[in-house]
Design a protein around this motif. Structure first.
Motif, PDB file in Angstrom:
ATOM      1  N   LEU A  82       0.885  -1.108  -0.082  1.00 14.81           N
ATOM      2  CA  LEU A  82      -0.046  -0.057  -0.006  1.00 14.81           C
ATOM      3  C   LEU A  82       1.002   1.125   0.194  1.00 14.81           C
ATOM      4  O   LEU A  82       0.480   2.199  -0.754  1.00 14.81           O
ATOM      5  CB  LEU A  82      -0.835  -0.027   1.047  1.00 14.81           C
ATOM      6  N   ASN A  83       2.041   1.283   0.947  1.00 17.21           N
ATOM      7  CA  ASN A  83       2.763   2.621   0.821  1.00 17.21           C
ATOM      8  C   ASN A  83       3.472   2.734  -0.500  1.00 17.21           C
ATOM      9  O   ASN A  83       3.725   3.767  -0.719  1.00 17.21           O
ATOM     10  CB  ASN A  83       3.897   2.190   2.053  1.00 17.21           C
ATOM     11  N   ARG A  84       3.925   1.345  -1.154  1.00 11.11           N
ATOM     12  CA  ARG A  84       4.468   1.753  -2.575  1.00 11.11           C
ATOM     13  C   ARG A  84       3.739   2.323  -3.541  1.00 11.11           C
ATOM     14  O   ARG A  84       4.047   2.864  -4.397  1.00 11.11           O
ATOM     15  CB  ARG A  84       5.080   0.407  -2.925  1.00 11.11           C
ATOM     16  N   HIS A  85       2.205   2.059  -3.373  1.00 10.51           N
ATOM     17  CA  HIS A  85       1.263   2.318  -4.287  1.00 10.51           C
ATOM     18  C   HIS A  85       0.678   3.845  -3.845  1.00 10.51           C
ATOM     19  O   HIS A  85      -0.251   4.320  -4.566  1.00 10.51           O
ATOM     20  CB  HIS A  85       0.182   1.630  -4.606  1.00 10.51           C
ATOM     21  N   GLY A  86       1.265   4.506  -2.819  1.00  6.63           N
ATOM     22  CA  GLY A  86       0.663   5.756  -2.447  1.00  6.63           C
ATOM     23  C   GLY A  86      -0.692   5.608  -1.767  1.00  6.63           C
ATOM     24  O   GLY A  86      -1.245   6.785  -1.801  1.00  6.63           O
ATOM     25  N   ILE A  87      -1.089   4.599  -1.269  1.00 11.82           N
ATOM     26  CA  ILE A  87      -2.520   4.756  -0.546  1.00 11.82           C
ATOM     27  C   ILE A  87      -2.201   5.424   0.745  1.00 11.82           C
ATOM     28  O   ILE A  87      -1.285   5.556   1.356  1.00 11.82           O
ATOM     29  CB  ILE A  87      -2.993   3.263  -0.444  1.00 11.82           C
ATOM     30  N   ARG A  88      -3.449   6.444   0.883  1.00  7.72           N
ATOM     31  CA  ARG A  88      -3.353   6.815   2.051  1.00  7.72           C
ATOM     32  C   ARG A  88      -3.725   6.106   3.267  1.00  7.72           C
ATOM     33  O   ARG A  88      -4.693   5.869   3.702  1.00  7.72           O
ATOM     34  CB  ARG A  88      -4.362   8.410   2.079  1.00  7.72           C
ATOM     35  N   THR A  89      -2.519   5.581   3.769  1.00 10.31           N
ATOM     36  CA  THR A  89      -2.399   4.889   5.189  1.00 10.31           C
ATOM     37  C   THR A  89      -0.928   5.197   5.670  1.00 10.31           C
ATOM     38  O   THR A  89      -0.161   5.378   5.132  1.00 10.31           O
ATOM     39  CB  THR A  89      -2.580   3.390   4.858  1.00 10.31           C
ATOM     40  N   PRO A  90      -0.760   4.985   7.066  1.00 14.55           N
ATOM     41  CA  PRO A  90       0.357   5.469   7.597  1.00 14.55           C
ATOM     42  C   PRO A  90       1.577   4.244   7.245  1.00 14.55           C
ATOM     43  O   PRO A  90       1.298   3.221   6.643  1.00 14.55           O
ATOM     44  CB  PRO A  90       0.080   4.869   9.011  1.00 14.55           C
ATOM     45  N   GLN A  91       2.629   5.307   6.749  1.00 17.40           N
ATOM     46  CA  GLN A  91       3.863   4.607   6.447  1.00 17.40           C
ATOM     47  C   GLN A  91       4.324   3.401   7.430  1.00 17.40           C
ATOM     48  O   GLN A  91       4.551   3.529   8.680  1.00 17.40           O
ATOM     49  CB  GLN A  91       5.188   5.413   6.188  1.00 17.40           C
ATOM     50  N   ALA A  92       4.416   2.293   7.127  1.00 17.25           N
ATOM     51  CA  ALA A  92       5.097   1.007   7.894  1.00 17.25           C
ATOM     52  C   ALA A  92       6.540   1.119   7.712  1.00 17.25           C
ATOM     53  O   ALA A  92       7.128   1.144   6.639  1.00 17.25           O
ATOM     54  CB  ALA A  92       4.443  -0.297   7.723  1.00 17.25           C
ATOM     55  N   HIS A  93       7.380   1.203   8.892  1.00 16.75           N
ATOM     56  CA  HIS A  93       8.958   1.204   8.901  1.00 16.75           C
ATOM     57  C   HIS A  93       9.351  -0.111   9.382  1.00 16.75           C
ATOM     58  O   HIS A  93      10.400  -0.499   8.619  1.00 16.75           O
ATOM     59  CB  HIS A  93       9.211   2.416   9.723  1.00 16.75           C
ATOM     60  N   PHE A  94       9.075  -0.792  10.355  1.00 20.81           N
ATOM     61  CA  PHE A  94       9.745  -1.804  10.967  1.00 20.81           C
ATOM     62  C   PHE A  94       8.862  -2.813  11.410  1.00 20.81           C
ATOM     63  O   PHE A  94       7.666  -2.580  11.669  1.00 20.81           O
ATOM     64  CB  PHE A  94      10.678  -1.209  12.308  1.00 20.81           C
ATOM     65  N   PHE A  95       9.330  -3.856  11.782  1.00 17.12           N
ATOM     66  CA  PHE A  95       8.702  -5.091  11.923  1.00 17.12           C
ATOM     67  C   PHE A  95       9.252  -6.236  12.721  1.00 17.12           C
ATOM     68  O   PHE A  95      10.415  -6.476  12.423  1.00 17.12           O
ATOM     69  CB  PHE A  95       8.053  -5.857  10.663  1.00 17.12           C
ATOM     70  N   ASP A  96       9.039  -6.345  13.879  1.00 22.99           N
ATOM     71  CA  ASP A  96       9.420  -7.480  14.748  1.00 22.99           C
ATOM     72  C   ASP A  96       8.606  -8.808  14.664  1.00 22.99           C
ATOM     73  O   ASP A  96       7.599  -8.992  15.150  1.00 22.99           O
ATOM     74  CB  ASP A  96       9.197  -7.086  16.393  1.00 22.99           C
ATOM     75  N   GLY A  97       8.948  -9.686  13.659  1.00 22.44           N
ATOM     76  CA  GLY A  97       8.323 -10.785  13.025  1.00 22.44           C
ATOM     77  C   GLY A  97       8.312 -11.911  14.026  1.00 22.44           C
ATOM     78  O   GLY A  97       7.467 -12.974  13.740  1.00 22.44           O
ATOM     79  N   THR A  98       8.892 -11.961  15.297  1.00 25.23           N
ATOM     80  CA  THR A  98       8.826 -13.001  16.122  1.00 25.23           C
ATOM     81  C   THR A  98       8.525 -12.490  17.500  1.00 25.23           C
ATOM     82  O   THR A  98       8.146 -13.204  18.390  1.00 25.23           O
ATOM     83  CB  THR A  98      10.294 -13.659  16.476  1.00 25.23           C
ATOM     84  N   GLY A  99       8.693 -11.482  17.835  1.00 31.61           N
ATOM     85  CA  GLY A  99       7.959 -11.070  19.187  1.00 31.61           C
ATOM     86  C   GLY A  99       9.706 -10.776  20.156  1.00 31.61           C
ATOM     87  O   GLY A  99       9.412 -10.559  21.196  1.00 31.61           O
TER      88      GLY A  99
END
Length: 349
Positions: A82-99
């Motif tokens: 969504l960010n790459r397509h310019g959709i109006r939604t907050p930019q996601a920066h980081f992800f903790d995929g395991t916790g």
């Protein structure tokens, strides 16, 4: 996120690893946010050598506090698209995929400075022109090519297969519930007998409602919370929005508003008046709520079994009862009009 008192330190260490150009990282404030329906939410203000940034963390609650089960990795992958397509939604920066770093699987994204739509409307904010803005918001992500969506999203083979599966979900939900709910089987039969004209399948938000919308300073809608996204009929998002608006106004898709919305959506997407109109929106009002109904019934059953300790699971059963009061009158009113639309479609074929 499960231990808020430890989060400033944990988040600071996580961000320093994720963004090595940030030096002297310090979390100056960390606040648990209210309003998270199924996920943990928190706002963090972070200072570093390059400045100050406000971030939102969105993560999984403890196992016995999970209202619905969704996939954070899929949500992360989708929001990046969504960010790459310019959709109006907050930019996601980081992800903790395991916790491992943040205590639970979690996304870290921008904090939105836009205004939450429900409080805006409740305070008397102008709704003029927002039907068109709503159509623009929907059309923006409905236009993303399916091939560019995350690979783990299920791709239905056809529109007929998809709609048949959604209708059968009503029957499966009735079969799986702990008590008999004949209205679910009745509605499945009605939906099957009154299928609208097909449209190309698209990305669906899955929980498109006013509570997940923010209004930007220039009057556009920003969309939050993509955890229930899937690939399906785009009109489900319209119907779901209208369904929720009956209980949580304003309804931008009331009689006059829906006409304006549909005209703008058709203009943006090229779909025709038989495919997108107030009647088909109302059809998908019924069809599109079954996913939520199923999850609410599952949550209530889990609470009864003692595997879920959320009082909200019991409270949410009221929403299912509210749905009962809407489905039958809607079916009675829509049936003849849907038959007329089907006849018009056959004549134009």
């Amino acid at each position: 996120m499960l231990q808020p008192e430890k989060m400033p330190e944990l988040l600071g260490e996580f961000l320093a690893r994720q963004q090595p150009t940030w030096r002297d990282v310090r979390v100056s404030s960390y606040e648990v946010m209210t309003g998270g329906y199924s996920r943990l939410l928190a706002k963090a203000v972070v200072t570093h050598s390059g400045g100050t940034v406000a971030l939102v963390l969105r993560g999984d609650p403890p196992a016995d506090k999970i209202l619905i089960h969704t996939d954070r990795e899929l949500e992360w992958d989708l929001v990046r698209v969504l960010n790459r397509h310019g959709i109006r939604t907050p930019q996601a920066h980081f992800f903790d995929g395991t916790g491992e770093h943040l205590g639970t699987k979690a996304l870290v994204m921008d904090f939105s400075e836009a205004t939450s739509f429900l409080p805006y409307a409740a305070s008397g904010g102008s709704l003029d022109g927002l039907q068109g803005r709503l159509a623009e918001a929907l059309a923006s992500y409905h236009a993303i090519p399916i091939a560019e969506l995350p690979a783990q999203m299920q791709r239905p083979a056809s529109w007929d297969e998809y709609v048949s599966g959604r209708i059968d979900e009503w029957r499966r939900t009735a079969d799986a519930h702990v008590e008999d709910l004949p209205i679910l089987r009745y509605m499945a039969g009605w939906l099957d007998a009154h299928r609208p004209e097909p449209v190309p399948l698209t990305l669906m938000h899955g929980d498109f409602q006013s509570a997940n919308l923010m209004l930007t300073h220039d009057g556009h809608f920003e969309i939050l919370d993509w955890e229930l996204a899937s690939i399906g009929d785009p009109r489900e998002d319209m119907g779901y929005f209208k369904a929720v608006a009956q209980a949580a106004p304003p309804d931008l898709l009331d009689d006059a508003g829906c006409e304006l919305f549909c005209a703008r959506y058709r203009e943006l997407t090229g779909l025709n008046e038989i495919q997108v109109n107030p009647v088909t929106v109302a059809y998908f009002l019924v069809l599109g709520v079954i996913g939520t109904v199923r999850r609410l019934l599952e949550g209530g059953a889990a609470y009864a079994r003692g595997t879920n300790h959320l009082l909200g699971s019991v409270f949410n059963m009221n929403s299912v009862q509210f749905g009962h009061s809407m489905w039958l009158p809607t079916a009675d009113a829509l049936g003849p009009v849907l038959d007329q639309l089907a006849a018009a479609a056959r004549q134009s074929a």
